[in-house]
Scaffold this motif. Sequence first.
Motif: not given
Length: 359
Positions: A35-36, A40-42, A48-52
Motif C-alpha cells: 500500500i505504501m 508513493l507511485g513505486l 521503498l527508501p526505508c522499512n515501511v
Amino acid sequence: MARTNIFEGDSFYAIFARETYKRLVSRKWITYADIMADHLGLSSPKELPCNVSDCEKYGELRKAFRDVVSSIVKEVGDGCIEEQGNNRNKSFRYKGENNNPLAAMINARVVKDLKKYWEFCQDSAGFFPDVWLEYYFADCQDLLSIKTRKKKGEQVISSSIDRHQTNIEYLPMLYESIKNQQVLSIDYKPYDEEMVTLIFHPHYLKEYNGRWHLLGYAEEPEPKEGVDLALDRIANKPREVYKREFVKAPERFYESFFKNRVGVSHHENCSPEEIHIRAHTLYIHRLMETKKLHESQETVLPFEEHEDGCYGEFTVYVEVNNEFIGRILQMGDGLEIVSPQNVRDLFRERVQKMAELYK
C-alpha cells in the motif's frame, strides 16, 4: 468519534483506505509495504527508501488498513480476511463471496463528489461560454437554476474573457464532430483573401486570449495536418460530409505542435529559439515568475542590483509568433529582449514604428 465514511475526504487516512480497499478486493496477498509503495507511485515495495514502518504517515496507513479490514469483516463475516506471516511482515488476502462488500460506502462518496461537481457547475456558469450551457443543459431544470442564480447575482466564479466571439455557437457542434470523428465541409474566409471551401477532419479545439481555434487535417488545397481555422473566420455553419474516411491525428501530434508556442499562430520557416529576457522592475519580474510566458521559462538571474542597474532575467524556448510578441509588448518598458540579436532587432523595429504613431 467514529468516522461516517472511511473513504471520504482527501486526508492521508482516506487515501490509504481507498488504496487498501482496492488492493484487498483484487483478492491478492497484500502487505502494508504494498500500500505504501502504491501511495508513493513505486512499482514495487522493494523500491521503498526505508522499512515501511519508518515511512512518513505509516501510522495513518495502519489505522486505515485496520478500519478497512474491520468494515469488511463486519459486512461479510468472520473468516473473510486471511492472514499469514508474522507481525513484522504480515500479509492479508480477501476471500469473501461479495466482490464489492463496501459498495454502499464507495457509492456514497461518489454521490457526494458528484454533488460537489454539480454545485461547482452551478457557481461557475459565468466562466464558460453560454453556448456550452445551452447545449449540454438543454431541456434541463439545471439550466433554469443556473440562469436564476446568474440573474440574482449569486454566482461566485466568472471570467474577464469576452465570450461573445463570432461563431461561438458552433463550439458544441465542432466538439461533437471531433468526438464522433465526423468529416466537415467548412467555408473559410481569411482576412483579405478569397473564401475557400475545405474538406476538414477536426482534431482539436484551443482557446487563447478569448479566441477559439479549430485545428485538424485539411484535404485541400494540399493535404496538411495542423491546419488552424479561427472560429470567427468561418463563413457559414460547417456541414457534415458522409461516406468519407476520417483521418486521425498522429499520436501525440498536438502535444508537440503547441510545445514551443505561446498561443496558436505559426509563421512559415519559424523555428523555436532560446530567448533571453530582462525584467526592469521587481513587480514585472515577480509577475512573470507567477504568470509565466511559457512552460520552458527559467529564471537565470534573480532580481537584484547590478553595476548597470536593478533587474532580473529569464529565458524561454519558443517560436517568435504574434502571441509571443504581444505578451512582451504588453509589459511596456518593464521587459527587454536581451538576445538573440535578430529577435532584439525585431522588437526594436516594432517599438520604433509604434513611437512614430505618437510623434
